[in-house]
Design a protein around this motif. Structure first.
Motif, PDB file in Angstrom:
ATOM      1  N   PHE A  51      -1.221   2.502  12.967  1.00  0.00           N
ATOM      2  CA  PHE A  51      -0.029   1.922  13.564  1.00  0.00           C
ATOM      3  C   PHE A  51       0.769   1.076  12.572  1.00  0.00           C
ATOM      4  CE2 PHE A  51      -3.163   2.463  16.977  1.00  0.00           C
ATOM      5  CZ  PHE A  51      -2.451   3.278  17.826  1.00  0.00           C
ATOM      6  N   ASN A  52       0.103   0.322  11.727  1.00  0.00           N
ATOM      7  CA  ASN A  52       0.843  -0.532  10.795  1.00  0.00           C
ATOM      8  C   ASN A  52       1.596   0.284   9.759  1.00  0.00           C
ATOM      9  OD1 ASN A  52      -1.566   0.324   9.619  1.00  0.00           O
ATOM     10  ND2 ASN A  52      -1.839  -1.539   8.431  1.00  0.00           N
ATOM     11  N   MET A  53       0.967   1.338   9.251  1.00  0.00           N
ATOM     12  CA  MET A  53       1.647   2.177   8.267  1.00  0.00           C
ATOM     13  C   MET A  53       2.799   2.947   8.910  1.00  0.00           C
ATOM     14  SD  MET A  53       1.698   2.799   5.055  1.00  0.00           S
ATOM     15  CE  MET A  53       0.085   2.250   4.488  1.00  0.00           C
ATOM     16  N   ALA A  54       2.611   3.419  10.127  1.00  0.00           N
ATOM     17  CA  ALA A  54       3.691   4.108  10.833  1.00  0.00           C
ATOM     18  C   ALA A  54       4.878   3.169  11.056  1.00  0.00           C
ATOM     19  CB  ALA A  54       3.187   4.642  12.166  1.00  0.00           C
ATOM     20  N   TRP A 113      -0.735   7.432  -0.509  1.00  0.00           N
ATOM     21  CA  TRP A 113       0.345   7.090   0.419  1.00  0.00           C
ATOM     22  C   TRP A 113       1.708   7.296  -0.226  1.00  0.00           C
ATOM     23  CZ3 TRP A 113      -0.303   6.857   5.355  1.00  0.00           C
ATOM     24  CH2 TRP A 113      -1.494   6.400   5.914  1.00  0.00           C
ATOM     25  N   TYR A 114       1.854   6.891  -1.483  1.00  0.00           N
ATOM     26  CA  TYR A 114       3.156   6.976  -2.144  1.00  0.00           C
ATOM     27  C   TYR A 114       3.586   8.426  -2.341  1.00  0.00           C
ATOM     28  CZ  TYR A 114       6.858   6.289  -5.575  1.00  0.00           C
ATOM     29  OH  TYR A 114       8.057   6.312  -6.231  1.00  0.00           O
ATOM     30  N   SER A 115       2.670   9.288  -2.777  1.00  0.00           N
ATOM     31  CA  SER A 115       3.035  10.692  -2.988  1.00  0.00           C
ATOM     32  C   SER A 115       3.386  11.368  -1.665  1.00  0.00           C
ATOM     33  CB  SER A 115       1.882  11.431  -3.674  1.00  0.00           C
ATOM     34  OG  SER A 115       0.724  11.407  -2.847  1.00  0.00           O
ATOM     35  N   ARG A 117       0.831  -1.208   0.000  1.00  0.00           N
ATOM     36  CA  ARG A 117       0.000   0.000   0.000  1.00  0.00           C
ATOM     37  C   ARG A 117       0.867   1.261   0.000  1.00  0.00           C
ATOM     38  NH1 ARG A 117      -3.725   0.456   4.795  1.00  0.00           N
ATOM     39  NH2 ARG A 117      -4.373   2.315   3.621  1.00  0.00           N
ATOM     40  N   LEU A 118       1.935   1.236   0.781  1.00  0.00           N
ATOM     41  CA  LEU A 118       2.793   2.415   0.896  1.00  0.00           C
ATOM     42  C   LEU A 118       3.406   2.796  -0.443  1.00  0.00           C
ATOM     43  CD1 LEU A 118       4.227   4.521   2.708  1.00  0.00           C
ATOM     44  CD2 LEU A 118       5.980   2.805   3.160  1.00  0.00           C
ATOM     45  N   PHE A 119       3.775   1.803  -1.251  1.00  0.00           N
ATOM     46  CA  PHE A 119       4.488   2.087  -2.494  1.00  0.00           C
ATOM     47  C   PHE A 119       3.625   2.000  -3.748  1.00  0.00           C
ATOM     48  CE2 PHE A 119       7.965   0.703   0.365  1.00  0.00           C
ATOM     49  CZ  PHE A 119       8.765   1.828   0.265  1.00  0.00           C
ATOM     50  N   ASN A 125      -0.919  20.742   3.956  1.00  0.00           N
ATOM     51  CA  ASN A 125      -0.719  20.351   2.563  1.00  0.00           C
ATOM     52  C   ASN A 125      -1.845  19.389   2.183  1.00  0.00           C
ATOM     53  OD1 ASN A 125       0.128  19.369   0.065  1.00  0.00           O
ATOM     54  ND2 ASN A 125       2.293  19.439   0.631  1.00  0.00           N
ATOM     55  N   PRO A 126      -2.815  19.826   1.405  1.00  0.00           N
ATOM     56  CA  PRO A 126      -3.959  18.955   1.086  1.00  0.00           C
ATOM     57  C   PRO A 126      -3.591  17.725   0.279  1.00  0.00           C
ATOM     58  CG  PRO A 126      -4.010  20.969  -0.236  1.00  0.00           C
ATOM     59  CD  PRO A 126      -2.935  21.158   0.781  1.00  0.00           C
ATOM     60  N   ALA A 127      -2.414  17.724  -0.344  1.00  0.00           N
ATOM     61  CA  ALA A 127      -2.002  16.561  -1.136  1.00  0.00           C
ATOM     62  C   ALA A 127      -1.390  15.458  -0.290  1.00  0.00           C
ATOM     63  CB  ALA A 127      -0.998  16.998  -2.207  1.00  0.00           C
ATOM     64  N   TYR A 128      -1.154  15.738   0.992  1.00  0.00           N
ATOM     65  CA  TYR A 128      -0.504  14.759   1.862  1.00  0.00           C
ATOM     66  C   TYR A 128      -1.522  14.054   2.739  1.00  0.00           C
ATOM     67  CZ  TYR A 128       4.247  16.411   0.780  1.00  0.00           C
ATOM     68  OH  TYR A 128       5.431  16.708   0.154  1.00  0.00           O
ATOM     69  N   PHE A 129      -1.183  12.822   3.090  1.00  0.00           N
ATOM     70  CA  PHE A 129      -1.979  11.999   3.986  1.00  0.00           C
ATOM     71  C   PHE A 129      -1.482  12.192   5.418  1.00  0.00           C
ATOM     72  CE2 PHE A 129      -4.346   7.917   2.495  1.00  0.00           C
ATOM     73  CZ  PHE A 129      -5.545   8.577   2.690  1.00  0.00           C
TER      74      PHE A 129
END
Length: 440
Positions: free
Chosen positions: A408-411, A201-203, A194-196, A382-386
């Protein structure tokens, strides 16, 4: 008849491998065979307690680590029925794995002890071999002295680090997988996928990572060269009152950093800050120090320079005083100018002494949570960031995902990637620097 009795008396009490196999099959068996009755009884009692009480609990804890629970907390007929807590089960399972590894290690030591004692008695024909016993006793003493420190490191560093790694391979996040009202599940590499692969998430990750690297590099280089410039000016032969200047420039370093950051946050306030008020009084437009993304990043670099430059200045000033003056005199005889003396003499000496500190400062600035969070809180938005702002670095983003958004998992996944990046950069720099290379 007398000859047979003598032969029986001189026969070794036990063969080493027989004692080792007996102790491996049942703790204390080899010691009993070696006529070490007290030690054998002690090991045998520990073995019985372990089999009867400890092993079933270890099995349940390790099973919980594998399944992460079967039933969540639920309401049945109007009554709250307590269920499994996946995170507690994960922690218990990790501790159980280390306890199980420790028990296996003790069991192996038990078999090795039986073998050594049998070999010792065989070699001495039933007597003692003082040298072997003394060495074994010294080894056990060293292990006992190191055991408290090992346990402390295990619970303070190793287990939390492994828990963080394991969390990245679960779906532990809000709102659907928060114990104990719901269970956490193993999802393998799904979080990293998901991160990549997911655009949002990637941006966010790539944008924050790029700023994080730029911030760490610029903050380290500006402080290094700024401190070197001030040190060169103070150490110039024509400058008088050197102690006064050193004391003046070292004062920001003695000032508590968190108080300085809060003061600068007030000074650079766009609406009420005295800096903008002064600019307006002299006819200049107000500057959005913390409201504009670019200016906020410049402001962070300026504040960091004010806080950190004195340390490098003091360090490099001391290094400059250790460079032999004969080198500069010889360079002048050879016709070298100021630029040549700086590049051929001053910089190599300063870099050789400060390379390890530069690497540590880069890693420290890469994770400089306090400055970013206390000065800008990661803003402006920044509205483009999660879950992140324009000046957030990876560590502050992890903080927000963990304590504010329950991701927690993404962190955990981001922290693993950050650790790999910092470790790779540090190892590469340490391997290339001359400071750690042995010289004859």
């Amino acid at each position: 008849m007398k000859s047979n009795v003598t032969t029986m008396a001189n026969r070794p009490l036990s063969r080493p491998w027989t004692a080792a196999v007996l102790s491996a099959a049942c703790a204390g068996g080899g010691q009993l065979l070696n006529r070490q009755y007290a030690k054998g009884a002690l090991f045998l009692s520990f073995y019985a307690i372990g089999v009867a009480f400890i092993l079933p609990r270890l099995y349940e804890a390790i099973r919980g680590l594998i399944t992460l629970g079967d039933e969540p907390t639920r309401i049945v007929n109007g009554a709250l029925v307590k269920g499994d807590h996946s995170i507690f089960m994960m922690i218990d399972g990790l501790i159980a794995l280390f306890v199980a590894a420790g028990l296996v290690w003790l069991h192996v030591l038990n078999a090795v002890d039986a073998y050594r004692q049998a070999a010792c008695k065989s070699a001495a024909s039933g007597g003692r071999a003082p040298g072997v016993r003394l060495a074994a006793r010294e080894g056990r003493t060293a292990l006992l002295l190191l055991l408290p420190a090992f346990v402390l490191v295990l619970f303070v560093s190793v287990i939390p680090m492994l828990f963080n790694i394991l969390t990245a391979f679960t779906d532990y996040s809000s709102p659907n997988h928060i114990p104990d009202r719901s269970l956490v599940n193993w999802i393998g590499w799904g979080t990293f996928v998901r991160l990549f692969t997911e655009p949002a998430w990637y941006s966010t990750f790539t944008g924050i990572l790029l700023w994080n690297v730029v911030w760490a590099a610029l903050s380290t280089l500006t402080v290094f060269f700024g401190g070197l410039l001030v040190a060169l000016m103070i150490n110039h032969p024509k400058v008088r009152f050197k102690k006064l200047w050193r004391t003046t420039f070292i004062l920001p370093w003695a000032f508590p950093a968190f108080i300085a950051i809060l003061v600068f946050r007030l000074l650079f306030n766009g609406a009420l800050g005295p800096i903008n008020g002064l600019l307006e009084q002299i006819g200049l437009p107000a500057v959005p120090w913390l409201a504009d993304p670019t200016m906020a990043k410049v402001t962070i670099l300026l504040v960091h320079f004010w806080i950190s430059m004195p340390f490098l200045m003091a360090l490099q000033s001391g290094i400059l005083t250790t460079i032999p003056k004969d080198l500069y005199e010889a360079a002048e005889v050879d016709g070298a100018g100021g630029r040549a003396k700086f590049s051929r003499i001053t910089m190599p000496h300063v870099l050789l002494a400060t390379s390890p500190i530069l690497i540590m400062q880069f890693a420290s600035n890469f994770n400089n949570f306090n400055l970013i969070y206390m000065l800008t809180d990661g803003g402006p938005a920044n509205p483009a960031y999660f879950f992140a702002g324009s000046t957030d670095i990876l560590l502050s983003w992890i903080y927000k995902m963990t304590l504010e958004q329950n991701q927690f998992n993404m962190a955990s996944a981001v922290s693993i990637v950050m650790f790999v990046l910092i470790a790779s950069i540090s190892v590469l720099n340490y391997s290339r620097t001359q400071s750690f290379k042995e010289k004859d």
